[in-house]
Design a protein around this motif. Structure first.
Motif, short mmCIF file in Angstrom:
data_model
loop_
_atom_site.label_atom_id
_atom_site.label_comp_id
_atom_site.label_asym_id
_atom_site.label_seq_id
_atom_site.Cartn_x
_atom_site.Cartn_y
_atom_site.Cartn_z
N UNK A 164 0.84 -1.20 0.00
CA UNK A 164 0.00 0.00 0.00
C UNK A 164 0.87 1.25 0.00
N UNK A 165 1.87 1.26 0.87
CA UNK A 165 2.78 2.40 0.94
C UNK A 165 3.47 2.63 -0.40
N UNK A 166 3.96 1.57 -1.01
CA UNK A 166 4.69 1.71 -2.28
C UNK A 166 3.78 2.16 -3.41
N UNK A 167 2.52 1.69 -3.42
CA UNK A 167 1.57 2.13 -4.43
C UNK A 167 1.29 3.62 -4.32
N UNK A 168 1.10 4.09 -3.10
CA UNK A 168 0.79 5.51 -2.89
C UNK A 168 2.00 6.38 -3.22
N UNK A 169 3.19 5.89 -2.90
CA UNK A 169 4.41 6.66 -3.15
C UNK A 169 4.86 6.64 -4.60
N UNK A 170 4.28 5.75 -5.41
CA UNK A 170 4.77 5.54 -6.77
C UNK A 170 4.85 6.82 -7.62
N UNK A 171 3.82 7.70 -7.60
CA UNK A 171 3.92 8.91 -8.43
C UNK A 171 5.14 9.77 -8.08
N UNK A 172 5.51 9.80 -6.80
CA UNK A 172 6.66 10.60 -6.39
C UNK A 172 7.97 9.92 -6.79
N UNK A 173 7.98 8.59 -6.74
CA UNK A 173 9.17 7.85 -7.19
C UNK A 173 9.39 8.07 -8.69
N UNK A 174 8.30 8.06 -9.45
CA UNK A 174 8.41 8.26 -10.89
C UNK A 174 9.01 9.63 -11.21
#
Length: 219
Positions: free
Chosen positions: A96-106
């Motif tokens: 869940x954390x990684x899914x939510x953070x994905x736009x910022x990682x991109x």
């Protein structure tokens, strides 16, 4: 924030799906987008998301006519727009954390820059204890709240929601729209497409009614 002037849309050589759309959406407002199936709600959202261009007329976002923007400019503008889909679109191999953070990682942000914000947002949407869970272990309501969190983690100026309550029960639908209303209080302009008319009676936001390709706004 949003301005449509005599906008029409057709796919290929078919009939116009949308026609003569003229309306404005002010910054910080909340509108429900309603209409029968096939009325063009999803097509209108795609125009707002800049994934479609109108066949005719003018679409202005943030004061700019989008028809004259090149791909780089469109991508920059899209970063100010969040989208929540009915089918969640979470990545199964991410928590869940990684899914939510994905736009910022991109966008290339280091985790040290966003970890506190992601954690705070997940707490706010009631998923603080589910941060390490993968989508397969989440309920439908938890998945939808994760999708909402992912859509707003980049603090978009505009948030579009395409039938976000279509897969959940009435009580959770009410909670989800209340969550959108709280986001709106923070300044995000929201357009929420839904066919669940009884749900709208719980809120006083104006309604944009699409019917036969034309739009009427009821305050």
């Amino acid at each position: 924030m949003i301005e449509f002037e005599d906008v029409g849309l057709r796919y290929g050589h078919g009939p116009e799906i949308l026609r003569d759309l003229t309306f404005t959406v002010e910054p910080g407002s909340f509108h429900f987008l309603t209409g029968p199936s096939g009325s063009g709600k999803t097509s209108l959202l795609k125009l707002l998301l800049l994934s479609l261009k109108p066949t005719r007329g003018t679409v202005r976002l943030f004061g700019q006519d989008v028809s004259g923007l090149d791909q780089d400019a469109l991508l920059r503008m899209r970063r100010h727009i969040g989208i929540v889909f009915q089918e969640f679109r979470l990545l199964d191999h991410l928590t869940t954390y990684e899914n939510v953070a994905l736009p910022l990682r991109v966008l290339g942000q280091p985790e040290s820059a966003y970890r506190a914000n992601v954690t705070e947002l997940l707490e706010w949407v009631g998923l603080g204890e589910r941060m390490d869970a993968h989508p397969a272990l989440l309920s439908g309501g938890e998945k939808q709240r994760a999708a909402i969190a992912r859509a707003v983690i980049g603090r978009p100026d505009i948030l579009l929601a395409d039938e976000p309550t279509g897969n959940v029960d009435p009580d959770l639908s009410l909670r989800l729209v209340t969550l959108f209303a709280e986001l709106n209080k923070m300044g995000t302009t929201i357009i929420l497409a839904t066919h669940e008319l009884p749900l709208l009676d719980n809120f006083s936001f104006p309604r944009m009614l699409l019917r036969d390709g034309e739009i009427v706004i009821h305050d």
